[in-house]
Motif scaffolding. Structure first.
Motif, PDB file in Angstrom:
ATOM      1  N   VAL A   5      -0.950  31.180   2.798  1.00 51.80           N
ATOM      2  CA  VAL A   5      -2.456  30.694   3.242  1.00 51.80           C
ATOM      3  C   VAL A   5      -3.295  31.026   2.083  1.00 51.80           C
ATOM      4  O   VAL A   5      -3.099  31.940   1.347  1.00 51.80           O
ATOM      5  N   ASP A   6      -4.127  29.934   2.129  1.00 53.90           N
ATOM      6  CA  ASP A   6      -5.294  29.884   1.049  1.00 53.90           C
ATOM      7  C   ASP A   6      -6.475  30.507   1.277  1.00 53.90           C
ATOM      8  O   ASP A   6      -7.356  29.836   1.619  1.00 53.90           O
ATOM      9  N   THR A   7      -6.747  32.073   1.567  1.00 55.12           N
ATOM     10  CA  THR A   7      -7.990  32.427   2.218  1.00 55.12           C
ATOM     11  C   THR A   7      -7.957  34.098   1.814  1.00 55.12           C
ATOM     12  O   THR A   7      -6.800  34.676   1.742  1.00 55.12           O
ATOM     13  N   THR A  27      -5.485  34.316  -2.973  1.00 53.94           N
ATOM     14  CA  THR A  27      -7.078  34.535  -2.987  1.00 53.94           C
ATOM     15  C   THR A  27      -7.425  34.054  -4.391  1.00 53.94           C
ATOM     16  O   THR A  27      -6.746  33.989  -5.238  1.00 53.94           O
ATOM     17  N   ASN A  28      -8.685  33.907  -4.380  1.00 52.56           N
ATOM     18  CA  ASN A  28      -9.547  33.734  -5.553  1.00 52.56           C
ATOM     19  C   ASN A  28     -11.103  34.181  -5.243  1.00 52.56           C
ATOM     20  O   ASN A  28     -11.431  34.903  -4.375  1.00 52.56           O
ATOM     21  N   PRO A  29     -11.670  34.571  -6.684  1.00 53.42           N
ATOM     22  CA  PRO A  29     -13.014  35.186  -6.219  1.00 53.42           C
ATOM     23  C   PRO A  29     -14.097  34.203  -5.463  1.00 53.42           C
ATOM     24  O   PRO A  29     -14.748  34.596  -4.590  1.00 53.42           O
ATOM     25  N   VAL A  88      -0.672  39.400  -9.711  1.00 53.77           N
ATOM     26  CA  VAL A  88      -2.182  39.177 -10.317  1.00 53.77           C
ATOM     27  C   VAL A  88      -2.172  37.963 -10.778  1.00 53.77           C
ATOM     28  O   VAL A  88      -1.649  37.102 -11.509  1.00 53.77           O
ATOM     29  N   LYS A  89      -3.448  37.220 -10.448  1.00 53.18           N
ATOM     30  CA  LYS A  89      -3.597  35.745 -10.959  1.00 53.18           C
ATOM     31  C   LYS A  89      -4.489  35.998 -12.105  1.00 53.18           C
ATOM     32  O   LYS A  89      -5.552  36.370 -12.371  1.00 53.18           O
ATOM     33  N   VAL A  90      -3.965  35.020 -12.911  1.00 45.02           N
ATOM     34  CA  VAL A  90      -4.643  35.163 -14.342  1.00 45.02           C
ATOM     35  C   VAL A  90      -4.964  33.851 -14.730  1.00 45.02           C
ATOM     36  O   VAL A  90      -4.120  32.760 -14.575  1.00 45.02           O
ATOM     37  N   PRO A 134      -0.679  24.613 -10.104  1.00 40.34           N
ATOM     38  CA  PRO A 134      -1.396  23.247 -10.444  1.00 40.34           C
ATOM     39  C   PRO A 134      -2.333  23.034  -9.156  1.00 40.34           C
ATOM     40  O   PRO A 134      -1.823  23.126  -8.072  1.00 40.34           O
ATOM     41  N   PHE A 135      -3.554  22.522  -9.345  1.00 35.42           N
ATOM     42  CA  PHE A 135      -4.511  22.334  -8.341  1.00 35.42           C
ATOM     43  C   PHE A 135      -4.669  21.008  -8.134  1.00 35.42           C
ATOM     44  O   PHE A 135      -5.380  20.252  -8.777  1.00 35.42           O
ATOM     45  N   LEU A 136      -3.764  20.369  -7.097  1.00 36.42           N
ATOM     46  CA  LEU A 136      -3.874  19.119  -6.809  1.00 36.42           C
ATOM     47  C   LEU A 136      -4.812  18.581  -6.337  1.00 36.42           C
ATOM     48  O   LEU A 136      -5.070  17.355  -6.751  1.00 36.42           O
ATOM     49  N   GLY A 137      -5.673  18.987  -5.304  1.00 32.72           N
ATOM     50  CA  GLY A 137      -6.943  18.433  -4.984  1.00 32.72           C
ATOM     51  C   GLY A 137      -7.730  18.363  -6.016  1.00 32.72           C
ATOM     52  O   GLY A 137      -8.651  17.425  -5.874  1.00 32.72           O
ATOM     53  N   ARG A 138      -7.993  19.321  -6.772  1.00 30.58           N
ATOM     54  CA  ARG A 138      -9.316  19.289  -7.824  1.00 30.58           C
ATOM     55  C   ARG A 138      -8.768  18.126  -9.015  1.00 30.58           C
ATOM     56  O   ARG A 138      -9.665  17.727  -9.414  1.00 30.58           O
ATOM     57  N   VAL A 139      -7.388  17.784  -8.958  1.00 23.94           N
ATOM     58  CA  VAL A 139      -7.056  16.639  -9.904  1.00 23.94           C
ATOM     59  C   VAL A 139      -7.525  15.330  -9.236  1.00 23.94           C
ATOM     60  O   VAL A 139      -8.407  14.403  -9.855  1.00 23.94           O
ATOM     61  N   ALA A 168       1.997  24.848  -5.550  1.00 24.15           N
ATOM     62  CA  ALA A 168       1.204  23.704  -5.456  1.00 24.15           C
ATOM     63  C   ALA A 168      -0.133  24.249  -4.701  1.00 24.15           C
ATOM     64  O   ALA A 168      -0.026  24.836  -3.470  1.00 24.15           O
ATOM     65  N   ALA A 169      -1.271  24.039  -5.317  1.00 22.73           N
ATOM     66  CA  ALA A 169      -2.303  24.652  -4.962  1.00 22.73           C
ATOM     67  C   ALA A 169      -3.682  23.690  -4.834  1.00 22.73           C
ATOM     68  O   ALA A 169      -3.107  22.740  -5.125  1.00 22.73           O
ATOM     69  N   SER A 170      -4.701  23.942  -4.371  1.00 20.01           N
ATOM     70  CA  SER A 170      -5.605  23.250  -3.784  1.00 20.01           C
ATOM     71  C   SER A 170      -5.348  21.988  -2.906  1.00 20.01           C
ATOM     72  O   SER A 170      -5.633  20.819  -3.375  1.00 20.01           O
ATOM     73  N   ILE A 171      -4.508  22.254  -1.939  1.00 19.74           N
ATOM     74  CA  ILE A 171      -3.970  21.436  -1.026  1.00 19.74           C
ATOM     75  C   ILE A 171      -4.879  21.134  -0.032  1.00 19.74           C
ATOM     76  O   ILE A 171      -5.690  22.097   0.673  1.00 19.74           O
ATOM     77  N   ARG A 172      -5.319  19.912   0.195  1.00 24.79           N
ATOM     78  CA  ARG A 172      -6.471  19.474   0.944  1.00 24.79           C
ATOM     79  C   ARG A 172      -5.716  18.825   2.533  1.00 24.79           C
ATOM     80  O   ARG A 172      -6.630  18.878   3.284  1.00 24.79           O
ATOM     81  N   HIS A 173      -4.633  18.358   2.596  1.00 26.08           N
ATOM     82  CA  HIS A 173      -4.159  17.518   3.698  1.00 26.08           C
ATOM     83  C   HIS A 173      -2.707  17.513   3.746  1.00 26.08           C
ATOM     84  O   HIS A 173      -1.963  18.140   2.716  1.00 26.08           O
TER      85      HIS A 173
HETATM   86  C1  E4P Z   1      -4.882  28.467  -5.218  1.00 21.31           C
HETATM   87  O1  E4P Z   1      -4.606  29.750  -5.480  1.00 21.31           O
HETATM   88  C2  E4P Z   1      -6.423  28.286  -5.388  1.00 21.31           C
HETATM   89  O2  E4P Z   1      -6.902  29.527  -4.538  1.00 21.31           O
HETATM   90  C3  E4P Z   1      -6.777  27.321  -4.352  1.00 21.31           C
HETATM   91  O3  E4P Z   1      -5.732  26.553  -3.854  1.00 21.31           O
HETATM   92  C4  E4P Z   1      -7.946  26.425  -4.900  1.00 21.31           C
HETATM   93  O4  E4P Z   1      -8.321  25.443  -3.950  1.00 21.31           O
HETATM   94  P1  E4P Z   1      -9.647  24.512  -3.910  1.00 21.31           P
HETATM   95  O5  E4P Z   1      -9.572  23.478  -5.069  1.00 21.31           O
HETATM   96  O6  E4P Z   1      -9.598  23.827  -2.373  1.00 21.31           O
HETATM   97  O7  E4P Z   1     -10.705  25.411  -4.032  1.00 21.31           O
END
Ligand code: E4P
Length: 221
Positions: A5-7, A27-29, A88-90, A134-139, A168-173
Protein backbone atom coordinates in the motif's frame (compact mmCIF):
# COMPACT_ATOMS: atom_id res chain seq x y z
CA UNK A 1 2.41 -10.76 -7.05
CA UNK A 2 3.01 -8.86 -3.82
CA UNK A 3 0.69 -5.97 -2.91
CA UNK A 4 2.12 -2.93 -1.12
CA UNK A 5 0.00 0.00 0.00
CA UNK A 6 1.36 3.39 -1.06
CA UNK A 7 0.64 5.59 1.95
CA UNK A 8 2.03 6.85 5.25
CA UNK A 9 -1.45 7.04 6.80
CA UNK A 10 -1.66 4.55 9.69
CA UNK A 11 -5.44 4.11 9.40
CA UNK A 12 -5.13 3.24 5.72
CA UNK A 13 -2.27 0.84 6.44
CA UNK A 14 -4.33 -0.86 9.18
CA UNK A 15 -7.33 -1.13 6.85
CA UNK A 16 -5.23 -2.65 4.06
CA UNK A 17 -3.53 -4.98 6.53
CA UNK A 18 -6.89 -6.16 7.91
CA UNK A 19 -7.80 -7.40 4.44
CA UNK A 20 -5.09 -10.03 4.92
CA UNK A 21 -3.48 -9.50 1.53
CA UNK A 22 -0.94 -6.79 2.32
CA UNK A 23 2.73 -7.56 1.73
CA UNK A 24 4.31 -4.21 2.51
CA UNK A 25 4.18 -0.41 2.48
CA UNK A 26 5.82 2.31 0.42
CA UNK A 27 6.12 5.88 1.65
CA UNK A 28 7.75 8.99 0.24
CA UNK A 29 8.23 12.59 1.43
CA UNK A 30 4.95 13.73 -0.16
CA UNK A 31 3.03 10.91 1.55
CA UNK A 32 4.66 11.84 4.89
CA UNK A 33 3.53 15.45 4.38
CA UNK A 34 0.00 14.25 3.60
CA UNK A 35 -0.09 11.97 6.67
CA UNK A 36 1.15 14.83 8.87
CA UNK A 37 -1.53 17.18 7.49
CA UNK A 38 -4.20 14.53 8.15
CA UNK A 39 -2.92 13.96 11.70
CA UNK A 40 -2.83 17.73 12.32
CA UNK A 41 0.67 17.48 13.82
CA UNK A 42 4.17 17.21 12.38
CA UNK A 43 4.82 13.49 12.62
CA UNK A 44 8.34 12.47 13.62
CA UNK A 45 9.65 10.65 10.53
CA UNK A 46 11.69 7.97 12.31
CA UNK A 47 8.99 7.27 14.93
CA UNK A 48 6.34 7.09 12.25
CA UNK A 49 8.30 4.63 10.11
CA UNK A 50 8.81 2.55 13.27
CA UNK A 51 5.05 2.48 13.85
CA UNK A 52 4.37 1.40 10.27
CA UNK A 53 7.06 -1.29 10.46
CA UNK A 54 5.40 -2.69 13.60
CA UNK A 55 1.99 -2.80 11.92
CA UNK A 56 3.00 -4.87 8.91
CA UNK A 57 5.16 -7.92 8.45
CA UNK A 58 6.50 -7.07 5.00
CA UNK A 59 8.91 -4.46 3.76
CA UNK A 60 8.36 -0.77 4.52
CA UNK A 61 10.10 1.74 2.27
CA UNK A 62 11.39 4.95 3.89
CA UNK A 63 12.90 7.55 1.60
CA UNK A 64 16.08 9.58 2.05
CA UNK A 65 15.97 13.27 1.12
CA UNK A 66 19.72 13.82 0.69
CA UNK A 67 20.95 13.96 -2.90
CA UNK A 68 24.70 13.61 -2.30
CA UNK A 69 26.52 10.34 -1.59
CA UNK A 70 27.53 11.11 2.01
CA UNK A 71 24.10 12.48 2.88
CA UNK A 72 22.31 9.47 1.37
CA UNK A 73 24.61 7.06 3.24
CA UNK A 74 24.10 8.87 6.52
CA UNK A 75 20.29 9.00 6.21
CA UNK A 76 20.15 5.37 5.08
CA UNK A 77 22.26 4.28 8.05
CA UNK A 78 19.84 6.03 10.42
CA UNK A 79 16.68 4.66 8.73
CA UNK A 80 17.70 1.02 8.24
CA UNK A 81 18.09 0.16 11.97
CA UNK A 82 14.52 1.34 12.76
CA UNK A 83 13.29 -2.21 12.06
CA UNK A 84 14.47 -5.26 10.12
CA UNK A 85 11.69 -4.76 7.54
CA UNK A 86 12.69 -1.17 6.70
CA UNK A 87 14.00 -0.77 3.15
CA UNK A 88 15.68 2.53 2.32
CA UNK A 89 14.35 4.38 -0.71
CA UNK A 90 17.06 6.10 -2.74
CA UNK A 91 16.47 8.26 -5.84
CA UNK A 92 17.80 7.17 -9.21
CA UNK A 93 20.60 9.71 -9.53
CA UNK A 94 24.36 9.24 -9.87
CA UNK A 95 25.11 9.58 -6.15
CA UNK A 96 22.11 7.36 -5.44
CA UNK A 97 23.53 4.58 -7.62
CA UNK A 98 26.90 4.84 -5.85
CA UNK A 99 25.10 4.71 -2.50
CA UNK A 100 23.05 1.63 -3.50
CA UNK A 101 26.24 -0.31 -4.12
CA UNK A 102 27.85 0.87 -0.86
CA UNK A 103 24.68 0.23 1.15
CA UNK A 104 24.38 -3.29 -0.25
CA UNK A 105 27.90 -3.97 0.97
CA UNK A 106 26.73 -2.85 4.44
CA UNK A 107 23.72 -5.16 4.25
CA UNK A 108 21.20 -2.32 3.83
CA UNK A 109 18.45 -3.07 1.31
CA UNK A 110 17.43 -0.31 -1.11
CA UNK A 111 14.30 0.46 -3.09
CA UNK A 112 15.57 2.56 -5.99
CA UNK A 113 12.86 5.13 -6.69
CA UNK A 114 11.92 7.62 -9.41
CA UNK A 115 12.76 5.24 -12.26
CA UNK A 116 11.57 6.37 -15.68
CA UNK A 117 13.73 4.45 -18.17
CA UNK A 118 14.97 0.90 -18.77
CA UNK A 119 18.60 2.04 -18.68
CA UNK A 120 18.04 3.52 -15.22
CA UNK A 121 16.51 0.22 -14.12
CA UNK A 122 19.43 -1.78 -15.51
CA UNK A 123 21.96 0.38 -13.69
CA UNK A 124 20.03 0.17 -10.41
CA UNK A 125 20.02 -3.62 -10.66
CA UNK A 126 23.75 -3.71 -11.42
CA UNK A 127 24.36 -1.54 -8.36
CA UNK A 128 22.44 -4.08 -6.25
CA UNK A 129 19.05 -2.50 -5.54
CA UNK A 130 16.61 -4.87 -3.80
CA UNK A 131 13.70 -3.17 -5.63
CA UNK A 132 13.35 -0.93 -8.67
CA UNK A 133 10.33 1.40 -8.71
CA UNK A 134 9.20 2.47 -12.19
CA UNK A 135 6.51 5.17 -11.83
CA UNK A 136 3.87 4.02 -14.32
CA UNK A 137 1.23 6.68 -13.71
CA UNK A 138 3.67 9.56 -13.96
CA UNK A 139 4.90 8.25 -17.33
CA UNK A 140 1.29 8.02 -18.53
CA UNK A 141 0.75 11.57 -17.24
CA UNK A 142 3.16 12.93 -19.85
CA UNK A 143 1.43 11.06 -22.69
CA UNK A 144 4.00 8.31 -22.72
CA UNK A 145 3.55 4.59 -22.00
CA UNK A 146 4.20 3.47 -18.43
CA UNK A 147 3.34 -0.14 -19.24
CA UNK A 148 5.88 -0.25 -22.06
CA UNK A 149 8.52 0.89 -19.58
CA UNK A 150 7.49 -1.86 -17.16
CA UNK A 151 7.57 -4.49 -19.90
CA UNK A 152 11.06 -3.43 -20.96
CA UNK A 153 12.35 -3.64 -17.40
CA UNK A 154 10.78 -7.06 -16.74
CA UNK A 155 12.24 -8.37 -20.03
CA UNK A 156 15.73 -7.00 -19.40
CA UNK A 157 15.84 -8.32 -15.83
CA UNK A 158 14.61 -11.70 -17.08
CA UNK A 159 17.28 -11.81 -19.79
CA UNK A 160 20.02 -11.59 -17.20
CA UNK A 161 18.36 -13.29 -14.21
CA UNK A 162 18.78 -10.14 -12.14
CA UNK A 163 17.72 -10.42 -8.49
CA UNK A 164 16.22 -6.92 -8.21
CA UNK A 165 12.44 -7.08 -7.71
CA UNK A 166 10.33 -4.98 -10.06
CA UNK A 167 7.98 -2.83 -7.97
CA UNK A 168 5.33 -1.26 -10.20
CA UNK A 169 4.71 2.17 -8.64
CA UNK A 170 2.56 5.23 -9.26
CA UNK A 171 -0.36 2.91 -9.96
CA UNK A 172 -3.59 4.78 -10.56
CA UNK A 173 -6.21 2.12 -11.39
CA UNK A 174 -6.89 -1.64 -11.46
CA UNK A 175 -5.85 -2.09 -15.12
CA UNK A 176 -2.35 -0.96 -14.17
CA UNK A 177 -2.33 -3.86 -11.68
CA UNK A 178 -3.70 -6.37 -14.20
CA UNK A 179 -1.15 -5.42 -16.84
CA UNK A 180 1.71 -5.36 -14.35
CA UNK A 181 0.69 -8.85 -13.16
CA UNK A 182 0.47 -10.10 -16.77
CA UNK A 183 4.02 -8.87 -17.30
CA UNK A 184 5.26 -10.58 -14.16
CA UNK A 185 6.15 -7.54 -12.03
CA UNK A 186 7.02 -8.86 -8.57
CA UNK A 187 5.21 -6.12 -6.63
CA UNK A 188 2.51 -3.49 -7.19
CA UNK A 189 2.30 -0.57 -4.80
CA UNK A 190 -0.97 1.33 -4.88
CA UNK A 191 -3.21 3.62 -2.86
CA UNK A 192 -5.77 1.93 -0.58
CA UNK A 193 -8.55 3.06 -2.94
CA UNK A 194 -7.04 1.04 -5.81
CA UNK A 195 -6.63 -2.06 -3.62
CA UNK A 196 -10.34 -1.83 -2.74
CA UNK A 197 -11.30 -1.45 -6.41
CA UNK A 198 -9.52 -4.74 -7.19
CA UNK A 199 -12.31 -6.54 -5.32
CA UNK A 200 -15.27 -4.81 -6.92
CA UNK A 201 -17.41 -6.19 -9.73
CA UNK A 202 -21.01 -5.14 -10.50
CA UNK A 203 -21.94 -8.71 -11.51
CA UNK A 204 -20.80 -9.93 -8.09
CA UNK A 205 -23.09 -7.33 -6.46
CA UNK A 206 -26.15 -8.11 -8.61
CA UNK A 207 -25.49 -11.86 -8.35
CA UNK A 208 -25.27 -11.66 -4.57
CA UNK A 209 -28.43 -9.57 -4.33
CA UNK A 210 -30.28 -12.18 -6.43
CA UNK A 211 -28.96 -15.11 -4.35
CA UNK A 212 -29.96 -13.43 -1.09
CA UNK A 213 -33.44 -12.51 -2.42
CA UNK A 214 -34.01 -16.08 -3.66
CA UNK A 215 -32.77 -17.48 -0.36
CA UNK A 216 -35.30 -15.30 1.49
CA UNK A 217 -38.14 -16.63 -0.73
CA UNK A 218 -36.92 -20.22 -0.26
CA UNK A 219 -36.73 -19.82 3.54
CA UNK A 220 -40.14 -18.20 3.93
CA UNK A 221 -41.96 -19.94 1.08
C1 E4P B 1 6.14 4.66 -4.93
O1 E4P B 1 6.88 4.17 -4.13
C2 E4P B 1 5.70 6.07 -4.91
O2 E4P B 1 5.56 6.45 -3.58
C3 E4P B 1 4.37 6.28 -5.56
O3 E4P B 1 3.89 5.11 -6.18
C4 E4P B 1 4.25 7.52 -6.36
O4 E4P B 1 2.94 7.60 -6.86
P1 E4P B 1 2.32 8.95 -7.45
O5 E4P B 1 2.88 9.18 -8.80
O6 E4P B 1 0.84 8.67 -7.49
O7 E4P B 1 2.68 10.04 -6.49
Amino acid sequence: MKFFVDTANLDEIREANDMGVLDGVTTNPSLMKKASEKAGVKLDFHDHIGRIAELVQGDVSAEVTAVDFDGIMSEARSLAPIAPNVVVKVPLILDGIKAIKALKEEGIRVNCTLCFSPTQALIAAKAGAAYISPFLGRVDDISSDGMKLLEEIVTIYGNYDLDTEVLAASIRHPMHVVEAAMMGAHVATMPLGVIKKLIMHPLTDTGLRRFLADWEVYQTG
